[in-house]
Design a protein around this motif. Structure first.
Motif, mmCIF file in Angstrom:
data_model
loop_
_atom_site.group_PDB
_atom_site.id
_atom_site.type_symbol
_atom_site.label_atom_id
_atom_site.label_comp_id
_atom_site.label_asym_id
_atom_site.label_seq_id
_atom_site.Cartn_x
_atom_site.Cartn_y
_atom_site.Cartn_z
ATOM 1 N N CYS A 1 34.144 42.184 34.782
ATOM 2 C CA CYS A 1 35.021 42.647 33.702
ATOM 3 C C CYS A 1 35.684 41.446 33.029
ATOM 4 C CB CYS A 1 36.081 43.614 34.229
ATOM 5 S SG CYS A 1 37.189 44.256 32.942
ATOM 6 N N PHE B 1 37.682 40.158 30.376
ATOM 7 C CA PHE B 1 38.547 40.709 29.329
ATOM 8 C C PHE B 1 38.328 39.947 28.016
ATOM 9 C CE2 PHE B 1 40.470 42.016 33.272
ATOM 10 C CZ PHE B 1 40.958 43.279 32.997
ATOM 11 N N GLN C 1 38.757 45.899 26.822
ATOM 12 C CA GLN C 1 37.685 46.342 27.717
ATOM 13 C C GLN C 1 36.647 47.192 26.987
ATOM 14 O OE1 GLN C 1 40.452 48.273 30.561
ATOM 15 N NE2 GLN C 1 39.545 46.948 32.110
ATOM 16 N N TYR D 1 33.430 46.974 28.480
ATOM 17 C CA TYR D 1 33.424 47.304 29.913
ATOM 18 C C TYR D 1 33.497 48.805 30.164
ATOM 19 C CZ TYR D 1 35.553 47.738 34.615
ATOM 20 O OH TYR D 1 35.854 48.102 35.911
#
Length: 261
Positions: free
Chosen positions: A101, A103, A161, A164
């Protein structure tokens, strides 16, 4: 209580965070074999070696197979299953956990960040799930439990995100469809949706004290999660206590999702 007595558990991204926590909890509950996938660089190699030592301290008789590789490469999943089965004979449980992840602000997210996040989180989950499911179908006795580590981000958004959250929503969907596709082979498929768990994946983001405190205040239990908070539910879904649970999603977030105040 040995909920996983005699079972062989395969875990991707096992060197740290939730994957590591799941490995240790599975051993505590009697798992006799662990197939541990890790990324394979020098840092994760050191982490997997220290994890082996922790596992042996819990149960020196546990068979451990550690397999390095990039989960975004489909050959890694082939290698994980082939090498694992060669040493432990079968796979009873898959915890598909490997993920990243990074950012990033949406409007400036490079295409390479989107592609890498998708290839690790979603493509990698598909590859290992399909490969392990084939093993579970063909082994005797047939069947097993597949657990996809999704996220609360499958249900809500995040400004940094955007690359993600779709991958985690897709893992939830992947488990739901796998429950349908694999039910005839006595293979269960479920998703765990962790909330904010303090791991390496978000340590930089949570180093912002104001943001960290804000997340704690938004969580009903007034604390961030730890890897073992996710590992316990994973053991449940892996065990025969959940033998009639498939296609389910279990939110493990300390009450973050329900708190609108």
């Amino acid at each position: 209580m040995s909920l996983l007595q005699g079972k062989v558990v395969c875990i991707t991204g096992a060197s740290r965070g939730i994957g590591r926590g799941c490995a240790l909890e599975c051993v505590k509950h009697g798992a006799t074999g662990l197939i541990l996938h890790f990324y394979g660089d020098s840092e994760t190699q050191n982490e997997i070696e220290s994890l082996k030592q922790e596992i042996v301290a819990i149960n020196a008789n546990t068979t451990i197979v550690a397999v390095p590789g990039d989960i975004a490469d489909p050959e890694t999943s082939n290698k994980v299953v082939e090498e694992g089965v060669k040493f432990v004979g079968r796979i009873d449980v898959l915890i598909s956990n490997a993920g990243i992840c990074p950012f990033w602000d949406f409007l400036s997210t490079p295409l390479s960040i989107w592609e890498r996040t998708r290839s690790v989180n979603l493509d990698g989950s598909f590859y290992i799930t399909q490969r392990v499911a084939n093993q579970m179908r063909n082994q005797t006795p047939q069947g097993g439990s597949i657990i996809g580590i999704s996220s609360i981000s499958a249900l809500v958004g995040g400004g940094q995100q955007v690359h993600y959250t779709p991958t985690k929503a897709a893992i939830l969907s992947l488990m739901q469809s796998c429950a349908v596709a694999l039910g005839p082979y006595n293979i269960r498929a479920n998703a765990i949706l962790p909330g904010t768990i303090a791991t390496d994946i978000n340590k930089d983001d949570l180093s912002d004290v104001a943001k960290r405190e804000g997340m704690i205040k938004r969580t009903c239990l007034r604390r961030l999660g730890a890897p073992d908070d996710v590992a316990g539910p994973a053991v449940f879904l892996a065990s025969d206590l959940a033998k009639y649970v498939t296609g389910a999603s279990l939110l493990v977030d300390g009450g973050l999702f329900v708190n609108l105040q």
